[in-house]
Write a protein that holds these residues in place. Sequence first.
Motif, PDB file in Angstrom:
ATOM      1  N   LEU A 355       0.869  -1.351   0.004  1.00 46.65           N
ATOM      2  CA  LEU A 355       0.059  -0.011   0.049  1.00 46.65           C
ATOM      3  C   LEU A 355       1.199   1.230  -0.143  1.00 46.65           C
ATOM      4  CD1 LEU A 355      -2.626  -0.980   2.620  1.00 46.65           C
ATOM      5  CD2 LEU A 355      -2.928  -1.242   0.195  1.00 46.65           C
ATOM      6  N   ARG A 356       0.658   1.937  -0.948  1.00 44.25           N
ATOM      7  CA  ARG A 356       1.558   3.397  -0.785  1.00 44.25           C
ATOM      8  C   ARG A 356       1.245   4.441   0.047  1.00 44.25           C
ATOM      9  NH1 ARG A 356      -0.589   7.506  -3.951  1.00 44.25           N
ATOM     10  NH2 ARG A 356      -2.568   6.996  -4.830  1.00 44.25           N
ATOM     11  N   PRO A 357       2.351   4.836   0.741  1.00 44.39           N
ATOM     12  CA  PRO A 357       1.785   5.951   1.519  1.00 44.39           C
ATOM     13  C   PRO A 357       0.936   7.207   0.943  1.00 44.39           C
ATOM     14  CG  PRO A 357       4.268   5.916   1.359  1.00 44.39           C
ATOM     15  CD  PRO A 357       3.714   5.046   0.264  1.00 44.39           C
ATOM     16  N   LEU A 358       0.133   7.611   1.601  1.00 45.39           N
ATOM     17  CA  LEU A 358      -0.843   8.713   0.759  1.00 45.39           C
ATOM     18  C   LEU A 358      -0.466  10.023   1.473  1.00 45.39           C
ATOM     19  CD1 LEU A 358      -4.250   6.703   1.249  1.00 45.39           C
ATOM     20  CD2 LEU A 358      -2.780   7.026  -0.682  1.00 45.39           C
ATOM     21  N   THR A 359      -0.037  10.973   0.316  1.00 46.88           N
ATOM     22  CA  THR A 359      -0.028  12.088   0.862  1.00 46.88           C
ATOM     23  C   THR A 359      -0.067  13.194  -0.150  1.00 46.88           C
ATOM     24  OG1 THR A 359       1.724  13.946   1.677  1.00 46.88           O
ATOM     25  CG2 THR A 359       2.756  12.092   0.652  1.00 46.88           C
ATOM     26  N   THR A 360      -0.635  14.130   0.263  1.00 46.88           N
ATOM     27  CA  THR A 360      -0.650  15.449  -0.812  1.00 46.88           C
ATOM     28  C   THR A 360       0.430  16.053  -0.858  1.00 46.88           C
ATOM     29  OG1 THR A 360      -1.512  16.795   0.775  1.00 46.88           O
ATOM     30  CG2 THR A 360      -3.205  15.736  -0.542  1.00 46.88           C
ATOM     31  N   GLY A 361       1.608  16.058  -0.109  1.00 44.97           N
ATOM     32  CA  GLY A 361       2.793  16.809   0.047  1.00 44.97           C
ATOM     33  C   GLY A 361       2.651  17.895   0.946  1.00 44.97           C
ATOM     34  N   VAL A 362       1.375  18.030   1.459  1.00 44.53           N
ATOM     35  CA  VAL A 362       0.940  19.333   2.115  1.00 44.53           C
ATOM     36  C   VAL A 362       0.451  18.734   3.623  1.00 44.53           C
ATOM     37  CG1 VAL A 362      -0.188  21.483   2.612  1.00 44.53           C
ATOM     38  CG2 VAL A 362       0.551  20.872   0.375  1.00 44.53           C
ATOM     39  N   LYS A 363       1.367  18.700   4.627  1.00 45.84           N
ATOM     40  CA  LYS A 363       0.876  17.652   6.083  1.00 45.84           C
ATOM     41  C   LYS A 363      -0.457  18.344   6.407  1.00 45.84           C
ATOM     42  CE  LYS A 363       4.704  15.902   8.813  1.00 45.84           C
ATOM     43  NZ  LYS A 363       6.038  16.302   9.016  1.00 45.84           N
ATOM     44  N   LEU A 364      -0.690  19.599   6.394  1.00 45.86           N
ATOM     45  CA  LEU A 364      -2.060  20.294   6.939  1.00 45.86           C
ATOM     46  C   LEU A 364      -3.017  19.528   6.185  1.00 45.86           C
ATOM     47  CD1 LEU A 364      -3.020  21.958   9.100  1.00 45.86           C
ATOM     48  CD2 LEU A 364      -3.189  23.698   7.309  1.00 45.86           C
ATOM     49  N   VAL A 365      -2.918  19.531   4.953  1.00 46.41           N
ATOM     50  CA  VAL A 365      -4.222  19.175   3.851  1.00 46.41           C
ATOM     51  C   VAL A 365      -4.258  17.441   4.392  1.00 46.41           C
ATOM     52  CG1 VAL A 365      -4.625  18.620   1.657  1.00 46.41           C
ATOM     53  CG2 VAL A 365      -3.601  20.864   2.303  1.00 46.41           C
ATOM     54  N   ASP A 366      -3.183  16.786   4.571  1.00 42.86           N
ATOM     55  CA  ASP A 366      -3.539  15.556   4.667  1.00 42.86           C
ATOM     56  C   ASP A 366      -4.199  15.083   5.990  1.00 42.86           C
ATOM     57  OD1 ASP A 366      -1.644  15.035   2.538  1.00 42.86           O
ATOM     58  OD2 ASP A 366       0.100  14.313   3.698  1.00 42.86           O
ATOM     59  N   LYS A 367      -3.925  15.879   7.040  1.00 35.61           N
ATOM     60  CA  LYS A 367      -4.487  15.909   8.198  1.00 35.61           C
ATOM     61  C   LYS A 367      -6.131  16.113   8.314  1.00 35.61           C
ATOM     62  CE  LYS A 367      -3.817  16.667  13.300  1.00 35.61           C
ATOM     63  NZ  LYS A 367      -3.271  17.244  14.209  1.00 35.61           N
ATOM     64  N   MET A 368      -6.308  17.437   7.453  1.00 38.33           N
ATOM     65  CA  MET A 368      -7.778  17.757   7.222  1.00 38.33           C
ATOM     66  C   MET A 368      -8.356  16.775   6.408  1.00 38.33           C
ATOM     67  SD  MET A 368      -7.320  21.874   6.274  1.00 38.33           S
ATOM     68  CE  MET A 368      -8.960  21.813   5.624  1.00 38.33           C
ATOM     69  N   ALA A 369      -7.706  16.237   5.566  1.00 43.72           N
ATOM     70  CA  ALA A 369      -8.657  15.284   4.752  1.00 43.72           C
ATOM     71  C   ALA A 369      -8.657  13.924   5.404  1.00 43.72           C
ATOM     72  CB  ALA A 369      -8.081  15.096   3.369  1.00 43.72           C
ATOM     73  N   LEU A 371      -6.623  11.355   5.221  1.00 41.54           N
ATOM     74  CA  LEU A 371      -6.433  10.464   3.905  1.00 41.54           C
ATOM     75  C   LEU A 371      -6.503   8.996   4.218  1.00 41.54           C
ATOM     76  CD1 LEU A 371      -3.830  12.267   1.560  1.00 41.54           C
ATOM     77  CD2 LEU A 371      -6.081  12.133   1.047  1.00 41.54           C
ATOM     78  N   ASP A 372      -5.979   8.659   5.301  1.00 39.99           N
ATOM     79  CA  ASP A 372      -5.722   7.458   5.643  1.00 39.99           C
ATOM     80  C   ASP A 372      -7.116   6.908   5.860  1.00 39.99           C
ATOM     81  OD1 ASP A 372      -3.368   6.723   5.799  1.00 39.99           O
ATOM     82  OD2 ASP A 372      -2.856   7.637   7.564  1.00 39.99           O
ATOM     83  N   ILE A 373      -8.114   7.678   5.819  1.00 36.44           N
ATOM     84  CA  ILE A 373      -9.583   6.801   5.933  1.00 36.44           C
ATOM     85  C   ILE A 373     -10.430   7.280   4.609  1.00 36.44           C
ATOM     86  CG2 ILE A 373     -11.749   7.334   7.356  1.00 36.44           C
ATOM     87  CD1 ILE A 373     -10.201   7.694   9.652  1.00 36.44           C
ATOM     88  N   THR A 374     -10.296   8.462   4.322  1.00 32.05           N
ATOM     89  CA  THR A 374     -11.062   8.891   3.131  1.00 32.05           C
ATOM     90  C   THR A 374     -10.787   8.260   1.800  1.00 32.05           C
ATOM     91  OG1 THR A 374      -9.815  11.084   2.936  1.00 32.05           O
ATOM     92  CG2 THR A 374     -11.847  11.207   4.241  1.00 32.05           C
ATOM     93  N   TRP A 375      -9.303   8.365   1.759  1.00 30.20           N
ATOM     94  CA  TRP A 375      -8.947   7.786   0.168  1.00 30.20           C
ATOM     95  C   TRP A 375      -9.645   6.357   0.191  1.00 30.20           C
ATOM     96  CZ3 TRP A 375      -5.933   3.752  -1.563  1.00 30.20           C
ATOM     97  CH2 TRP A 375      -5.423   3.810  -2.842  1.00 30.20           C
ATOM     98  N   TYR A 376      -9.435   5.731   1.230  1.00 21.35           N
ATOM     99  CA  TYR A 376      -9.862   4.227   0.936  1.00 21.35           C
ATOM    100  C   TYR A 376     -11.522   4.071   0.934  1.00 21.35           C
ATOM    101  CZ  TYR A 376      -5.255   2.591   1.825  1.00 21.35           C
ATOM    102  OH  TYR A 376      -3.952   2.380   1.862  1.00 21.35           O
ATOM    103  N   GLU A 377     -11.928   5.085   1.617  1.00 18.07           N
ATOM    104  CA  GLU A 377     -13.749   5.202   1.603  1.00 18.07           C
ATOM    105  C   GLU A 377     -14.028   5.482   0.071  1.00 18.07           C
ATOM    106  OE1 GLU A 377     -15.294   8.382   4.308  1.00 18.07           O
ATOM    107  OE2 GLU A 377     -14.952   6.922   6.050  1.00 18.07           O
TER     108      GLU A 377
END
Length: 416
Positions: A355-369, A371-377
């Motif tokens: 599983l590739r690590p998910l990131t937008t490259g912007v930590k704050l955006v990753d946290k807001m989104a 990602l560890d949950i929503t991308w999989y949803e």
Amino acid sequence: MSNHSTNSNNLDLSNPFTLKNGTTIKNRLFKSAMSEQLGTKAHNPTRGLATLYKTWAEGGLGLSITGNIMVDRGALGEPKNVVLDEKSDLAPFREWAKAGTANGTHLWTQLNHPGKQIPNFICDEPVAPSAIALENGLEKGFNKPRALAENEILEIIQKFATAAELAKTAGFTGVQIHGAHGYLVSQFLSPRHNQRNDQWGGSLENRMRFVLAVYHAIREKVGKDFPIGIKLNSADFMRGGFTEEDSMEVVKALAEAGIDLIEISGGTYESPSMVGHKMKPTTQKREAYFLEYAEKVRSLIDTPLVVTGGFRSADGMVTALRSGATDFIGLARPLAVDPDLPNKLMTDATHSIELRPLTTGVKLVDKMAMLDITWYEFQLARMAQKKAPKPDMSEWSTFFKTLLGAGVYSFRKRRA
């Protein structure tokens, strides 16, 4: 019949397993709960849930656990949660149960009450064992709860029992109590979140009274042959929280009470070790996050165990089974990317998934989104629409879709 036979060297992922109550699960691959967010406005299951779970059943799973189903429509953890209570329309639940038990797969409902883990745009005043707010930056998104009165505690225990009885009626083949990740059952167990001075708080014996009462109330409604499992934290990984020592005592009490299957996880929203944060190198080597804890539990009880979190290769899974530390291999996010994974793991001893690590490259955006949950949803939503998962889906598109989805909710005061 005991399954911990001496010739565990020959154990394989495709071996069946019989629970103490006589229920046989056809293999050792277990789908752990993931939040699907596929409930209707009335919090009934959408058709997509039946499609999604049929896809997983055909993928070869032995036992599938639904995403958390709420037992109280006044207490939703997320906007599109499914609720199972007297007001539910059982027809879509029956359709879901039928689809998800195709191919000889077991499908158990995960029953949950979020306690104080309710986003503030859903609920002004959530309830909890004690009036203690979430911390670690979460206080902005979650309102401070009020402490439950004793009659309300007893009502919630009955809501779990009612939901379990309805799940059995609808054709699900078992239930799992969500006792992990900082939701209500886990809040009662935690000395940090439960500071009551009545029979429901204080000593560990009092703090585990709630989970045992939930178990006994469900058992009374569903009978002795219907499987009841629990997902439990090995620890909260927080100062002043639920410790590993506490957890061992709770496991022993549940085993004595007759629980059929224990799934081991860990962490809370405030300290999310369930998605592999702060992993020790030894853990990485062995793949699974909670195996060492499972080995300790195994020496105390003979209740069947599931370890979830971190498994990626057939080899790592078979090694864990043969070590005797676990009876089932819990998988979650890998199944969101490849629903056919169980079949592949059982037919190819060298198969693994990255599983590739998910990131937008912007930590704050990753946290807001989240990602560890929503991308999989979003992957689950694709499968619910009969589309294949899209492993190369962009993190930014996930962020914008989440924003659009949550935007509508944050502008609309919800009365669930």
